[in-house]
Design a protein around this motif. Sequence first.
Motif, short mmCIF file in Angstrom:
data_model
loop_
_atom_site.label_atom_id
_atom_site.label_comp_id
_atom_site.label_asym_id
_atom_site.label_seq_id
_atom_site.Cartn_x
_atom_site.Cartn_y
_atom_site.Cartn_z
N LEU B 4 0.87 -1.19 0.00
CA LEU B 4 0.00 0.00 0.00
C LEU B 4 0.90 1.23 0.00
O LEU B 4 1.83 1.33 0.80
CB LEU B 4 -0.89 0.01 1.25
N VAL B 5 0.64 2.15 -0.91
CA VAL B 5 1.42 3.40 -0.95
C VAL B 5 0.49 4.54 -0.55
O VAL B 5 -0.58 4.73 -1.15
CB VAL B 5 1.99 3.65 -2.36
N CYS B 6 0.87 5.28 0.47
CA CYS B 6 0.07 6.42 0.93
C CYS B 6 0.47 7.65 0.13
O CYS B 6 1.66 7.98 0.07
CB CYS B 6 0.30 6.69 2.41
N ILE B 7 -0.49 8.28 -0.48
CA ILE B 7 -0.16 9.45 -1.31
C ILE B 7 -0.94 10.67 -0.83
O ILE B 7 -2.05 10.56 -0.33
CB ILE B 7 -0.44 9.20 -2.81
N SER B 8 -0.32 11.83 -0.95
CA SER B 8 -1.03 13.05 -0.59
C SER B 8 -0.90 14.06 -1.72
O SER B 8 -0.08 13.92 -2.62
CB SER B 8 -0.50 13.62 0.73
N GLN B 9 -1.76 15.05 -1.65
CA GLN B 9 -1.78 16.11 -2.66
C GLN B 9 -1.29 17.39 -2.02
O GLN B 9 -1.70 17.73 -0.92
CB GLN B 9 -3.22 16.26 -3.18
N LEU B 114 4.15 1.93 2.24
CA LEU B 114 5.18 2.93 1.96
C LEU B 114 4.57 4.32 1.99
O LEU B 114 3.49 4.57 1.43
CB LEU B 114 5.81 2.67 0.58
N CYS B 115 5.27 5.23 2.65
CA CYS B 115 4.87 6.63 2.71
C CYS B 115 6.02 7.47 2.18
O CYS B 115 7.13 6.98 2.01
CB CYS B 115 4.64 7.08 4.15
N GLY B 116 5.75 8.75 1.96
CA GLY B 116 6.84 9.69 1.70
C GLY B 116 7.44 10.13 3.01
O GLY B 116 6.85 9.94 4.08
N ILE B 174 7.27 2.05 6.05
CA ILE B 174 8.55 2.71 5.75
C ILE B 174 8.26 4.08 5.13
O ILE B 174 7.37 4.19 4.29
CB ILE B 174 9.39 1.88 4.75
N SER B 175 9.01 5.10 5.54
CA SER B 175 8.89 6.38 4.83
C SER B 175 10.11 6.59 3.94
O SER B 175 11.23 6.28 4.33
CB SER B 175 8.68 7.54 5.81
N CYS B 176 9.86 7.08 2.74
CA CYS B 176 10.87 7.07 1.68
C CYS B 176 11.37 8.47 1.34
O CYS B 176 10.62 9.44 1.35
CB CYS B 176 10.27 6.49 0.40
N GLN B 177 12.66 8.55 1.01
CA GLN B 177 13.20 9.79 0.49
C GLN B 177 14.15 9.46 -0.65
O GLN B 177 14.25 8.32 -1.10
CB GLN B 177 13.88 10.60 1.59
N LYS B 178 14.86 10.46 -1.10
CA LYS B 178 15.75 10.32 -2.23
C LYS B 178 16.69 9.11 -2.07
O LYS B 178 17.19 8.88 -0.97
CB LYS B 178 16.59 11.59 -2.35
#
Lengths: 325, 247
Positions: B4-9, B114-116, B174-178
Amino acid sequence: MSVIVLVEHTEGTIKKKSLEAVQYAAEIAKKLGTTATAVATGKIADTELQGLGAYGAQKVLYVADDRLNDLHARAITRVLVAAAKQENSPVIVTLHDVNGRAIAPRVAIQLKAGLISGALSYPDTVKGFVVKKSAFSGKAFAYVNATSEVKVIMLAPNSFQLNKTEGAATVENFSVNFEDKDFGVKVKSVDKITGEVPLSDAELVVSGGRGLKGPENWGIIEDLAHALGAATACSRPVADAGWRPHHEHVGQTGGTIRPNLYIAAGISGAIQHLAGVSGSKTIVVINKDPEAPFFKAANYGVVGDLNEVLPRLTEAVKKFKAEHH
Amino acid sequence: MKVLVCISQVPDTVTKIVLKDNNTAVEENGVTYILNPYDEWYALVRALELKETGVAESVHVIMVGKANTEPVIRKALAIGGDEAIRIDADSNDSYATANYIAEYAKNEGYDLILCGKESIDYANGAVGPMLAELLDTDFIGFATNIAVADNTATVKREIDGGEETDEANLPLVISCQKGVAEARIPNMRGIMTARTKPLKVVTPAAVTALTSVTHYELPPAKAGVKLIAADQMDELVNLLHTEAKVI
Ligand SMILES: Cc1cc2nc3c(=O)[nH]c(=O)nc-3n(C[C@H](O)[C@H](O)[C@H](O)COP(=O)(O)OP(=O)(O)OC[C@H]3O[C@@H](n4cnc5c(N)ncnc54)[C@H](O)[C@@H]3O)c2cc1C
Ligand SMILES: Nc1ncnc2c1ncn2[C@@H]1O[C@H](COP(=O)(O)O)[C@@H](O)[C@H]1O
């Protein structure tokens, strides 16, 4: 009742940003007519813990468990929640850093508390509990009101000047029954960047962009950083090209920093770059193009060739340091 | 494995922020909304890579947002998400947002969420760890590399002044970055198929927000740059000491 604040340490020495957090919590406590209690874990000497009194903590709840030298987020959450319950705390403070940001949101869930991240001000308690924070990549400030009974605040490091006073905190051993799952994340290897100032906490930062032309020219950035005792940073294309390590990349897609001084050499000042650095207190821009957009966001500007300006600035800093020790 | 990927605007970084209603709101006219870059470039793309390499069997995207977020959700489907869930609520408070997502996710058997690293509007970075707490799982934040095998994730992540490699069992947030992945641009086929992919709208659980923004303020205009001649670096150092008081 007392305001709880989590402190972090490096091999037993409390981090400066945690002293800021203690002072911040003590000020809030004063406002609410109560005291501040620090929570510390891992291996720290008693004198170091007592020293938190000089920053306003009246008491330290100390969990002397060596496993907690690493801030296992779930274990620390358990400690903070237990401490908050014991102390009937209206407010829990952590830092807005990699550790605080893994812990505070969990604590907020446990305590059904409104969470305020990246706090830049003391709460205004006249109408609610309102804290200032940065929004939209530094293009505005938002004032966030927490309406819950208990509040959790993550303080942005480097937001307040430290004022050391007299006083020693009393240290109480605090014990918590951990569960296996509190240590579910296993650390396999650690790679500390040694010998440099970590960028995220640095008060002074020297940063280079494409104007440096190549990684072989970074010596003049490092020399200045070294003379100042500053961390080094870079723009995104520089990290993308592999001239510098990724963790130095600041901006919308890299790190966000708020140092006292940000010196940018050979960086044009694109809006995505500014997003990561616009919170810096003082910005110095060195660029050969007087039309570079970065000058609009700068406090001090030098129009010139960075290959000449940077070494001169380094010399001037060395001279200044020699005169002022 | 289900991801599941959490997305925001969020408002695009390049949009100018204009305040209205006595500074209590941001003027929405003229604001371009985009998929939060950390969610799009890193979390979503890594999830798709896991599917392409046979580690994951499906990638769902979830957004807490009103109907006006659907174009951004469709973009996530165009990049490659299999199906989307929109929880029909405003997303102004991390506590409420995380609760809505947890309430939905708890019965869906996701192995990896996965989140940002953060939404670039308010930069809380709170939804991921809150979700982990609500779902009683581990959380690894600020990931720069994610590998998954045999129910275990190996994650490189940023720590204070360095990096470390962690291992944790699934289910996991998990929160993801570059570093985690490389941004992708949706292709024509992706855009066409996105229109027909399922986008489920879910009613939010009854949870009250615990924070709200009372008002905004624009940063004070810079006083204007003070130019120092390129051969006067002693003067610059002197100003940094006596005027700016930073050294
Ligand atoms: C969605 C998105 C996200 C982005 N995220 C980021 C981000 O997080 N961080 C980031 O930095 N960028 C980011 N960018 C890229 C950003 O838009 C710019 O392209 C980038 O910041 C430019 O880097 P630069 O200033 O080093 O290079 P340039 O724009 O090429 O500027 C180089 C500068 O150096 C000057 N110069 C050249 N030679 C000399 C010399 N000898 N002496 C003095 N000055 C000299 C030039 O006048 C010029 O101003 C992003 C872009 C997008 C679209
Ligand atoms: N409205 C939302 N719907 C779904 N996921 C969200 C939402 N807001 C935030 N997230 C996720 O949580 C991460 C951190 O966001 P935030 O806590 O808002 O900074 C984002 O990168 C997203 O992955």
